[in-house]
Design a protein around this motif. Sequence first.
Motif, PDB file in Angstrom:
ATOM      1  N   ALA A 134      -2.734  39.987  44.662  1.00 33.98           N
ATOM      2  CA  ALA A 134      -1.665  39.970  43.656  1.00 33.98           C
ATOM      3  C   ALA A 134      -0.660  38.864  43.928  1.00 33.98           C
ATOM      4  CB  ALA A 134      -0.959  41.323  43.625  1.00 33.98           C
ATOM      5  N   ILE A 135      -0.511  38.460  45.202  1.00 32.26           N
ATOM      6  CA  ILE A 135       0.416  37.385  45.548  1.00 32.26           C
ATOM      7  C   ILE A 135      -0.078  36.038  45.019  1.00 32.26           C
ATOM      8  CG2 ILE A 135       1.394  36.084  47.498  1.00 32.26           C
ATOM      9  CD1 ILE A 135       1.465  38.642  49.077  1.00 32.26           C
ATOM     10  N   LEU A 136      -1.388  35.872  44.824  1.00 34.71           N
ATOM     11  CA  LEU A 136      -1.921  34.589  44.368  1.00 34.71           C
ATOM     12  C   LEU A 136      -1.264  34.133  43.066  1.00 34.71           C
ATOM     13  CD1 LEU A 136      -5.730  35.038  45.187  1.00 34.71           C
ATOM     14  CD2 LEU A 136      -4.018  33.799  46.531  1.00 34.71           C
ATOM     15  N   PRO A 137      -1.227  34.951  42.012  1.00 30.24           N
ATOM     16  CA  PRO A 137      -0.515  34.504  40.804  1.00 30.24           C
ATOM     17  C   PRO A 137       0.982  34.378  41.021  1.00 30.24           C
ATOM     18  CG  PRO A 137      -1.365  36.742  40.512  1.00 30.24           C
ATOM     19  CD  PRO A 137      -1.969  36.201  41.764  1.00 30.24           C
ATOM     20  N   LEU A 138       1.550  35.229  41.874  1.00 31.38           N
ATOM     21  CA  LEU A 138       2.990  35.162  42.133  1.00 31.38           C
ATOM     22  C   LEU A 138       3.351  33.845  42.824  1.00 31.38           C
ATOM     23  CD1 LEU A 138       5.760  36.537  42.094  1.00 31.38           C
ATOM     24  CD2 LEU A 138       5.156  37.635  44.270  1.00 31.38           C
ATOM     25  N   ALA A 139       2.562  33.440  43.814  1.00 32.67           N
ATOM     26  CA  ALA A 139       2.830  32.184  44.520  1.00 32.67           C
ATOM     27  C   ALA A 139       2.734  30.997  43.570  1.00 32.67           C
ATOM     28  CB  ALA A 139       1.852  32.024  45.684  1.00 32.67           C
ATOM     29  N   ASP A 140       1.762  31.033  42.685  1.00 34.38           N
ATOM     30  CA  ASP A 140       1.615  29.938  41.720  1.00 34.38           C
ATOM     31  C   ASP A 140       2.784  29.935  40.726  1.00 34.38           C
ATOM     32  OD1 ASP A 140       0.009  27.750  40.590  1.00 34.38           O
ATOM     33  OD2 ASP A 140      -0.192  29.078  38.867  1.00 34.38           O
TER      34      ASP A 140
END
Length: 436
Positions: free
Chosen positions: A400-406
């Motif tokens: 879930a952090i992947l889209p948040l980091a982007d």
Amino acid sequence: MSVRSGRTVLDLRRENRSAILQRLYFDGPLSRLALGPATNLSSGSVSNVVADLVSDGLVEEAGSVDSAGGRPRTLLRIRQKSGYMIGVDIGETRVRIELFDLALTELARTEKPLTTSGPRREDRYDVSVVVAHVRDGVAKVLQQAGIDAGQLLGVGVGVPGIVARAPQDGVMVHGQTIGWDAVPLERLLRGSVDLPPSVPFYIDNGAKTLGQAEMWFGAGRGASSAVVVLFGSGVGACVVSDDLRSGRAVEWGHLTVRVRGRRCRCGALGCLEAYAGAEALLERWREAGGCPPPGADEESALTAVLAAAYPSGPKAEADTTALAVLEETAEYLGAGFADLINLFQPERILVGGWAGLQLGARFLDSVRTYATSYALSYPASHVRIELGTLGPDAVTVGAAILPLADFFARGGRRVAPEATEPAPAWKNTLRQRAAH
């Protein structure tokens, strides 16, 4: 308009927005005055960026604090309902899907077991079945939480295997141990999961998503470098050199630890995973005469090994066979950790995954002893080997952090649909000729 460094004014605005969003996310609530030194931005830049973020609905006021001799300072924080993310863990025994808000509050979850439907182990990972589980799970968590799909920042997916990108198909997954050969997972998910085209998919190795989660929110916080180990049916690792940037997944489980050794599930001989993964541990226990409960899955069987080796009763005797298998596994893992220490010289090695957490601190003590004995003394004396702190769901959180980091990297801007540019005239001419 551009500036002397080659970056445009738009680039600088995006970077300033990103810096403020990240500081508010990790350290907030903060006042405008505190954001200046925290981001190295001038007070004017902070005021302008904050005004934009408030206008966009990403930042809100969160009370005030007294100041020395002046009026109270208004605190600011990320508005957690301004966006949502879905994390998917395509694991070794199940597919888990969770929906989070911007503060990573879990709003809904579902999971589907991966059961063997044929004579081969790889049948468990039938691509069409996995894609169907993701499709149904995404729809279910959105419905449970009452969230419109258009509010999603993206869907992050952690997968077993090597992740590569192809021009036409997007992310491809090369999962040799599960029988996936260049599976165009991004294209398959995009064609199956009912989401708006504006919602992107972010697909990466499960060890890497675990590493991202532990570095942002778990035992890796504050470390400048770490190796995060995913210990489940097999073993993998993620090497991280910056606590806010995603790490690099390495196929650590397929380092050769014994020439002409046991057959690994990847097909090679003597891999670390052939000795140290939970699947291999249980297989060696059976070969030595151990008896897991009939019909038990891997997690239950590992529990049985631990119960035999470390009985809870005051007069109960430990099963010497189980103890010997666990000790041998600890030595292989320790030797594998020594390779990581010698190669990367990290501050910390963090162990996560369902098997690593289940084996726990007692087992890790033996691993530390062997790692220290096999590694070079200087880097071994500067590394801490610890369990991860985010539990068995850390891969899903990291996904879930992947889209948040982007989202943060783009300064809080959502992914814009790709503009369709007109083709050169010669291409149109050749297409017309080919049509005739």
